[in-house]
Design an enzyme around this catalytic site. Structure first.
Site, short mmCIF file in Angstrom:
data_model
loop_
_atom_site.label_atom_id
_atom_site.label_comp_id
_atom_site.label_asym_id
_atom_site.label_seq_id
_atom_site.Cartn_x
_atom_site.Cartn_y
_atom_site.Cartn_z
N ASN A 8 0.86 -1.19 0.00
CA ASN A 8 0.00 0.00 0.00
C ASN A 8 0.89 1.24 0.00
OD1 ASN A 8 -1.83 2.02 0.52
ND2 ASN A 8 -2.37 1.32 2.58
N TRP A 9 0.99 1.88 -1.16
CA TRP A 9 1.90 3.03 -1.28
C TRP A 9 1.33 4.30 -0.62
CZ3 TRP A 9 4.13 3.24 -6.97
CH2 TRP A 9 4.84 2.07 -7.22
N LYS A 10 0.05 4.29 -0.32
CA LYS A 10 -0.62 5.47 0.26
C LYS A 10 -0.40 6.69 -0.66
CE LYS A 10 -0.20 3.23 4.66
NZ LYS A 10 -0.17 3.30 6.11
N HIS A 93 -9.66 0.85 4.71
CA HIS A 93 -8.41 1.07 5.45
C HIS A 93 -8.67 2.01 6.63
CE1 HIS A 93 -4.36 2.35 6.42
NE2 HIS A 93 -3.94 1.27 5.78
N GLU A 95 -7.10 4.40 7.76
CA GLU A 95 -6.87 5.83 7.48
C GLU A 95 -8.09 6.44 6.79
OE1 GLU A 95 -3.11 5.42 5.47
OE2 GLU A 95 -2.14 4.90 7.36
N GLU A 164 -5.57 -5.46 10.44
CA GLU A 164 -4.58 -4.41 10.70
C GLU A 164 -4.93 -3.67 11.99
OE1 GLU A 164 -2.37 -2.97 6.95
OE2 GLU A 164 -4.18 -1.80 7.16
N GLY A 170 2.01 2.07 10.74
CA GLY A 170 2.94 3.18 10.57
C GLY A 170 3.61 3.61 11.87
N SER A 210 3.10 -2.26 10.37
CA SER A 210 4.54 -2.22 10.64
C SER A 210 5.27 -3.51 10.26
CB SER A 210 4.81 -1.85 12.10
OG SER A 210 4.33 -0.55 12.38
N GLY A 231 2.71 -1.35 4.31
CA GLY A 231 2.67 0.08 3.98
C GLY A 231 4.06 0.61 3.73
N GLY A 232 4.66 1.21 4.76
CA GLY A 232 5.96 1.89 4.64
C GLY A 232 7.02 1.07 3.90
P1 PGA Z 1 2.58 0.14 7.67
O1 PGA Z 1 1.15 0.35 6.99
O2 PGA Z 1 3.15 -1.14 7.11
O3 PGA Z 1 3.38 1.34 7.29
O4 PGA Z 1 2.35 0.03 9.15
C1 PGA Z 1 0.28 -0.73 6.78
C2 PGA Z 1 -0.98 -0.25 6.11
O5 PGA Z 1 -1.38 0.90 6.35
O6 PGA Z 1 -1.61 -0.99 5.36
#
Ligand code: PGA
Length: 251
Positions: A8-10, A93, A95, A164, A170, A210, A231-232
């Site tokens: 997930n590049w966001k 998600h 977010e 998640e 994050g 994470s 994500g990251g």
């Molecule tokens: P993260 O994000 O790996 O940076 O914790 C995961 C996600 O938001 O899907």
């Protein structure tokens, strides 16, 4: 079941930057593997990337969809526009939930994805406060039940659910594998109760929060976990390729 690693590049990387990352990543990925590696770039990157992507190595997903196929919704992207372009879409998600998406809207988006041959990667997870009140499993099951309200057993057999924990996203504070296991088991049990064994048979469950090259194996080894939502670390081609390799090499 083949493993699934979703990046997930966001809200990162313009089309030029996206192209560079895709090529570097492809160079690091195995030519042939059972593990499916999916990247979910921002909408603006999807079309150009689809033209250059090595489809044997990478699959495309979006980070969101609208719940309708067309209409007067300024600034939105519909699942009908994405049909054929992406195979997966992240839906619900945390977010986006934090920006106001509720389970009613998410249920409509999950149904819209299936209507357009897009497999939803439905995200569920508890907040830190939920966890401190020992409500992790209850919150996740309530989300899941509401988010899948419009689906048939045939849809659910294709579904991907990503567990998640919100507090792990994050933050670098990843969940311990023994905290993940009971929630994953409850997700599978709920799907089986609601849609029967056939419905549950194809379900894939991912862990996200994470994830990095050092901790990923511990989640992938858990019974009932089929892959990861990253994500990251998915913005770092070396780390993301290492995670994919761990998934590929695990028996
Ligand atoms: P993260 O994000 O790996 O940076 O914790 C995961 C996600 O938001 O899907």
């Amino acid at each position: 079941m083949a493993r699934l690693i979703v990046g997930n590049w966001k809200m990162n990387l313009n089309p030029g930057e996206a192209s560079v990352l895709v090529h570097r990543l492809e160079d690091k990925l195995a030519a042939k593997s059972d593990t499916e590696v999916v990247i979910c770039p921002p909408f603006i990157d999807l079309y150009p990337i689809s033209k250059e992507l090595d489809k044997k190595k990478l699959t495309l997903g979006s980070q969101n969809i609208h719940y309708l196929d067309e209409g007067a919704f300024t600034g939105e992207i519909s699942p009908a526009m994405l049909k054929g372009l992406v195979s997966y879409s992240i839906i619900g998600h945390s977010e986006r939930r934090a920006m106001g998406e509720d389970d009613k809207l998410i249920a409509k988006k999950v149904a819209a994805a299936f209507r357009n041959d897009i497999v939803p990667v439905l995200c569920v997870g508890e907040t830190l406060a939920d966890r401190e009140h020992k409500l992790s499993t209850k919150v996740v099951i309530d989300q899941l039940t509401a988010d899948l309200a419009q689906l048939t057993a045939a849809d659910v057999a294709e579904l991907v659910v990503a567990y998640e924990p919100v507090w792990a996203i994050g933050t670098g504070k990843f969940a311990k594998p023994d905290e993940v296991s009971p929630v994953v088991a409850a997700i599978r049990q709920t799907i089986e109760e609601l849609y029967g064994e056939d419905g549950a048979a194809g379900l894939r469950v991912l862990y996200g929060g994470s994830v990095n090259p050092d901790n990923c194996a511990a989640y992938l080894k858990l019974p009932g976990v089929d892959g990861l939502l990253v994500g990251g670390a998915s913005l770092n081609y070396e780390e993301f390729a290492q995670i994919a390799k761990v998934a590929q090499d695990l028996k």
